[in-house]
Design a protein around this motif. Structure first.
Motif, mmCIF file in Angstrom:
data_model
loop_
_atom_site.group_PDB
_atom_site.id
_atom_site.type_symbol
_atom_site.label_atom_id
_atom_site.label_comp_id
_atom_site.label_asym_id
_atom_site.label_seq_id
_atom_site.Cartn_x
_atom_site.Cartn_y
_atom_site.Cartn_z
ATOM 1 N N UNK A 137 0.870 -1.270 0.056
ATOM 2 C CA UNK A 137 -0.034 -0.007 0.007
ATOM 3 C C UNK A 137 0.979 1.189 -0.074
ATOM 4 N N UNK A 138 0.954 1.950 -1.106
ATOM 5 C CA UNK A 138 1.979 3.099 -1.217
ATOM 6 C C UNK A 138 1.275 4.330 -1.293
ATOM 7 N N UNK A 139 1.737 5.213 -0.403
ATOM 8 C CA UNK A 139 1.440 6.769 -0.274
ATOM 9 C C UNK A 139 2.292 7.510 -1.276
ATOM 10 N N UNK A 140 2.133 7.853 -2.385
ATOM 11 C CA UNK A 140 2.986 8.514 -3.361
ATOM 12 C C UNK A 140 3.284 9.960 -2.813
ATOM 13 N N UNK A 141 2.515 10.504 -1.875
ATOM 14 C CA UNK A 141 2.923 11.779 -1.319
ATOM 15 C C UNK A 141 3.667 11.832 0.073
ATOM 16 N N UNK A 142 3.896 10.485 0.592
ATOM 17 C CA UNK A 142 4.547 10.664 1.823
ATOM 18 C C UNK A 142 5.919 11.073 1.589
ATOM 19 N N UNK A 143 6.564 11.799 2.728
ATOM 20 C CA UNK A 143 7.892 12.382 2.703
ATOM 21 C C UNK A 143 7.928 13.694 1.690
ATOM 22 N N UNK A 144 6.724 14.201 1.578
ATOM 23 C CA UNK A 144 6.687 15.521 0.754
ATOM 24 C C UNK A 144 7.035 14.934 -0.597
ATOM 25 N N UNK A 145 6.373 13.858 -0.849
ATOM 26 C CA UNK A 145 6.461 13.544 -2.366
ATOM 27 C C UNK A 145 7.760 12.678 -2.845
ATOM 28 N N UNK A 152 4.237 1.692 2.224
ATOM 29 C CA UNK A 152 5.290 2.512 1.674
ATOM 30 C C UNK A 152 4.981 4.000 1.958
ATOM 31 N N UNK A 153 5.850 4.584 2.914
ATOM 32 C CA UNK A 153 5.623 5.885 3.217
ATOM 33 C C UNK A 153 6.213 6.109 4.723
#
Length: 308
Positions: A8-16, A65-66
């Motif tokens: 499960x991937x958060x594309x915006x994590x870590x400010x992108x 993932x994030x």
């Protein structure tokens, strides 16, 4: 049921950062994890829904993932679902976030090569999970947390950071944000009830921990043990702004409990209520939730974590 991994991937994590790094790491993950199922979050709270969707589809191995926010949502997805015991699901995080505090307790590696070795080894352990019942916009809500919940200044800071995302783009800007919020924050009087004790005070901060790290490596609850069936509670009394600055080192060397205005306990349950008209703010795992009244309970060894 399948033994394959669901990512499960958060594309915006870590400010992108996840979005920027994904084209390079995706092929490596697909090869090392034998073509895992991959889902992408699109909005806040989406990882909760995707986790429950994956579990209904038969996945019993889940990777986030994030960062800590992504992890909190996945933990809520695992604990909220009722299809099977939460302990039947193996979970871990590929840390590409801002704070990455939860992984510190379990020593989950950041380097991809070492992280993949951890996955291949398949070692797991169980940790406790906290559950907080709180108020938000006139509604009573519940939220699970696997790391640390904070009230008073901590929640004020998290809310302000959420409203001003550009101010946490680096460690330098984050430190500036800490100081800015420190000088803006006003102490609020609250009532804390834990086990058979009651404490009423003007609190700088109230921390309830399952694990011990928060705020990018700080240890406001250094006495937390993730699988002992107890919350670590730290009550920071009416510290002055200068007092906070002069004692910042204590957040990093496990000595917060040595300060005369800080009391540390290990407890089963905690309840926090406002002792004046203005409620005390609440965050958990770095996510702003709402305000008091807030009741905390512990679900022992309810999260199965893949660890080194």
């Amino acid at each position: 049921m399948t033994n394959k991994w669901c990512l499960i991937v958060n594309p915006m994590a870590g400010h992108g950062a996840v979005k920027r790094k994904w084209p390079k790491i995706e092929p490596l993950l697909r090869t090392a994890l034998d073509d895992p199922h991959i889902l992408f979050t699109k909005y806040r709270g989406h990882a909760i829904e995707l986790t429950q969707q994956a579990i209904r589809a038969g996945y019993r191995n889940i990777i986030g993932v994030g960062g800590d926010g992504t992890s909190n949502e996945i933990v809520n997805g695992i604990l909220q679902q009722k299809a099977l015991p939460s302990t039947d699901i193996s979970y871990t995080l590929l840390p590409i976030g801002t704070g990455n505090d939860w992984i510190r307790t379990h020593q989950i590696p950041k380097k991809l090569e070492d992280w993949l070795k951890m996955i291949k080894a398949g070692k797991t352990k169980f940790q406790d999970v906290g559950l907080v019942k709180y108020q938000s916009e006139g509604k009573i809500l519940e939220r699970y947390f696997a790391n640390v919940a904070g009230l008073a200044y901590d929640a004020y800071l998290v809310r302000y950071a959420g409203e001003n995302p550009g101010m946490v783009s680096s460690k330098v800007f984050y430190l500036m944000l800490l100081l800015k919020c420190l000088f803006r924050y006003k102490l609020r009087k609250a009532l804390v009830v834990f086990d058979d004790q009651t404490d009423e005070n003007y609190y700088y901060s109230i921390n309830i921990g399952v694990c011990s790290y928060s705020g990018g490596g700080m240890q406001t609850v250094p006495h937390a043990v993730e699988d002992d069936g107890l919350f670590a509670l730290s009550l920071f009394g009416p510290l002055t702004k200068l007092g906070v600055i002069l004692n910042t080192y204590r957040f990093y060397n496990k000595s917060v409990g040595e300060h005369p205005l800080v009391d540390c306990y290990q407890v089963k349950k905690v309840k926090v209520e406002a002792a004046e008209a203005i409620p005390t703010l609440l965050e958990a795992d770095g996510e702003f939730l709402g305000e008091t009244p807030a009741e905390f309970s512990l679900i022992e060894k309810s999260l199965k974590v893949v660890v080194p």
